[in-house]
Scaffold this motif. Structure first.
Motif, mmCIF file in Angstrom:
data_model
loop_
_atom_site.group_PDB
_atom_site.id
_atom_site.type_symbol
_atom_site.label_atom_id
_atom_site.label_comp_id
_atom_site.label_asym_id
_atom_site.label_seq_id
_atom_site.Cartn_x
_atom_site.Cartn_y
_atom_site.Cartn_z
ATOM 1 N N GLU A 1 -45.457 -14.642 -31.002
ATOM 2 C CA GLU A 1 -44.510 -13.852 -31.801
ATOM 3 C C GLU A 1 -43.939 -14.668 -32.962
ATOM 4 O O GLU A 1 -43.803 -14.164 -34.084
ATOM 5 N N LEU A 2 -43.599 -15.938 -32.671
ATOM 6 C CA LEU A 2 -43.082 -16.782 -33.746
ATOM 7 C C LEU A 2 -44.160 -17.005 -34.802
ATOM 8 O O LEU A 2 -43.887 -16.953 -36.004
ATOM 9 N N ALA A 3 -45.380 -17.248 -34.351
ATOM 10 C CA ALA A 3 -46.480 -17.472 -35.284
ATOM 11 C C ALA A 3 -46.679 -16.279 -36.204
ATOM 12 O O ALA A 3 -46.887 -16.428 -37.416
ATOM 13 N N GLU A 4 -46.600 -15.074 -35.638
ATOM 14 C CA GLU A 4 -46.782 -13.857 -36.428
ATOM 15 C C GLU A 4 -45.684 -13.717 -37.480
ATOM 16 O O GLU A 4 -45.934 -13.323 -38.620
ATOM 17 N N LYS A 5 -44.460 -14.042 -37.111
ATOM 18 C CA LYS A 5 -43.339 -13.923 -38.041
ATOM 19 C C LYS A 5 -43.423 -14.955 -39.172
ATOM 20 O O LYS A 5 -42.967 -14.707 -40.294
ATOM 21 N N LEU A 6 -44.001 -16.111 -38.852
ATOM 22 C CA LEU A 6 -44.082 -17.177 -39.859
ATOM 23 C C LEU A 6 -45.378 -17.136 -40.660
ATOM 24 O O LEU A 6 -45.497 -17.808 -41.692
ATOM 25 N N GLY A 7 -46.376 -16.395 -40.142
ATOM 26 C CA GLY A 7 -47.657 -16.329 -40.829
ATOM 27 C C GLY A 7 -48.582 -17.481 -40.490
ATOM 28 O O GLY A 7 -49.442 -17.864 -41.294
ATOM 29 N N PHE A 8 -48.426 -18.034 -39.277
ATOM 30 C CA PHE A 8 -49.285 -19.123 -38.813
ATOM 31 C C PHE A 8 -49.999 -18.693 -37.540
ATOM 32 O O PHE A 8 -49.568 -17.762 -36.852
ATOM 33 N N ALA A 9 -51.079 -19.381 -37.212
ATOM 34 C CA ALA A 9 -51.798 -19.088 -35.973
ATOM 35 C C ALA A 9 -50.955 -19.506 -34.783
ATOM 36 O O ALA A 9 -50.274 -20.542 -34.821
ATOM 37 N N ASP A 10 -50.983 -18.711 -33.709
ATOM 38 C CA ASP A 10 -50.200 -19.072 -32.523
ATOM 39 C C ASP A 10 -50.685 -20.375 -31.914
ATOM 40 O O ASP A 10 -49.922 -21.124 -31.317
ATOM 41 N N GLU B 1 -45.247 -26.707 -45.261
ATOM 42 C CA GLU B 1 -45.121 -25.248 -45.305
ATOM 43 C C GLU B 1 -44.550 -24.710 -43.997
ATOM 44 O O GLU B 1 -43.716 -23.801 -44.003
ATOM 45 N N PHE B 2 -44.987 -25.273 -42.906
ATOM 46 C CA PHE B 2 -44.512 -24.840 -41.593
ATOM 47 C C PHE B 2 -43.029 -25.178 -41.433
ATOM 48 O O PHE B 2 -42.232 -24.354 -40.962
ATOM 49 N N ALA B 3 -42.645 -26.398 -41.840
ATOM 50 C CA ALA B 3 -41.243 -26.807 -41.728
ATOM 51 C C ALA B 3 -40.350 -25.905 -42.572
ATOM 52 O O ALA B 3 -39.268 -25.491 -42.134
ATOM 53 N N ALA B 4 -40.792 -25.606 -43.794
ATOM 54 C CA ALA B 4 -40.001 -24.745 -44.677
ATOM 55 C C ALA B 4 -39.878 -23.335 -44.099
ATOM 56 O O ALA B 4 -38.805 -22.710 -44.173
ATOM 57 N N ALA B 5 -40.963 -22.836 -43.517
ATOM 58 C CA ALA B 5 -40.940 -21.497 -42.916
ATOM 59 C C ALA B 5 -39.974 -21.445 -41.739
ATOM 60 O O ALA B 5 -39.243 -20.456 -41.557
ATOM 61 N N LEU B 6 -39.928 -22.496 -40.951
ATOM 62 C CA LEU B 6 -38.994 -22.565 -39.825
ATOM 63 C C LEU B 6 -37.551 -22.555 -40.318
ATOM 64 O O LEU B 6 -36.689 -21.864 -39.760
ATOM 65 N N LEU C 1 -33.081 -28.323 -41.847
ATOM 66 C CA LEU C 1 -33.226 -29.213 -40.689
ATOM 67 C C LEU C 1 -34.672 -29.638 -40.482
ATOM 68 O O LEU C 1 -34.961 -30.829 -40.325
ATOM 69 N N PHE C 2 -35.592 -28.677 -40.470
ATOM 70 C CA PHE C 2 -36.982 -29.007 -40.172
ATOM 71 C C PHE C 2 -37.631 -29.813 -41.292
ATOM 72 O O PHE C 2 -38.470 -30.675 -41.026
ATOM 73 N N LEU C 3 -37.237 -29.565 -42.523
ATOM 74 C CA LEU C 3 -37.762 -30.380 -43.618
ATOM 75 C C LEU C 3 -37.241 -31.814 -43.528
ATOM 76 O O LEU C 3 -37.966 -32.769 -43.826
#
Length: 272
Positions: free
Chosen positions: A33-42, A58-63, A72-74
């Motif tokens: 579900e998180l992957a779908e919301k962020l646009g990444f593979a689960d 990109e993943f850190a910024a999306a989080l 925080l994640f960046l």
């Protein structure tokens, strides 16, 4: 670097992974579900949480955007990039470096390569780049910085023993090796420093099982650091350090004199 199927164990990487898992479970989301919301593979989310893959910018910024964590994640990713190279250092080595800075005397035996403290930048680059990849430049710079201990007003008394194969092995080509041997000659001429060679004629000797370092202090017991096949171990137990001292004594019994050793290094350099 470790394969993606193996975990990255650097503290900053683990912290990032734990924070992702915490925020996800707090939000009541599965990895998919998180992957779908962020646009990444689960599978990617799962690999990051298990420390089997490094997070991208990109993943850190999306989080940060999704969880509204104000960067925080960046910031965690920045810390990963600052310390990532520590994950590929031999076990015990980061702690060893702390002792190295405080040592009043060093006894170093190298069986395969010039010990890091005495490598030229070109030699170190050749050695490190072959196994450390993108982290090489930083690791070489840090290795060069370690030499500052010899610039102190009270540099450590240093005894360096090399197996003859170390000075005969052509690492990086003739020019790199010639400069390295010239630097080694300068080391041997310093005050408080002695360089000796174990010649091939010694045959088998106790040091052939692996390189090691003994560190002595004015206000504490000796510690030892051993390294073989890229794996290192810091030894503090008195009995284990004592065994390394015995090995040192056995190896030194096979060495040429300091004068003979420097002459061998000079001759080897002139042959290149």
């Amino acid at each position: 670097m470790p394969a993606k199927s193996e975990p990255y164990e650097a503290p900053a990487i683990v912290t990032f992974a734990k924070e992702v898992e915490f925020r996800r479970t707090q939000a009541g989301l599965t990895k998919k579900e998180l992957a779908e919301k962020l646009g990444f593979a689960d599978s990617y989310v799962g690999q990051v949480e298990l420390c089997k893959n490094l997070p991208s910018e990109e993943f850190a910024a999306a989080l940060d955007t999704f969880f509204k964590t104000d960067g925080l994640f960046l910031r965690l990713l920045e810390r990963i990039n600052e310390t990532r190279h520590l994950a590929i250092l031999p076990p015990g080595f980061p702690e060893y470096l702390g002792y190295e800075k405080k040592a009043s005397h060093l006894r170093i035996f190298s069986t395969n390569l010039i010990s890091g403290l005495f490598q030229t930048e070109a030699y170190a680059t050749m050695v490190i780049s072959g196994i450390m990849g993108s982290a090489s430049e930083r690791l070489v710079a840090e290795r060069m910085e370690r030499k500052a201990i010899f610039d102190r007003s009270d540099p450590p008394h240093t005894f360096l023993i090399l197996d003859e194969g170390v000075i005969r092995r052509n690492v990086g080509g003739q020019e790199v090796m010639r400069d390295q041997l010239a630097a080694l000659l300068e080391v041997g001429r310093r005050k408080r420093t002695q360089v000796q060679i174990v010649p091939y004629s010694a045959g088998y000797h106790a040091g052939l099982t692996g390189s090691f370092i003994l560190l002595g202090f004015e206000d504490g017991p000796e510690v030892a650091y051993t390294e073989s096949s890229g794996e290192g171990m810091l030894l503090k137990q008195r009995d284990r350090v004592a065994l390394q001292v015995v090995t040192w004594d056995l190896v030194q019994g096979h060495t040429l004199s300091a004068k003979e050793s420097l002459a061998m290094i000079q001759h080897t350099m002139e042959q290149l």
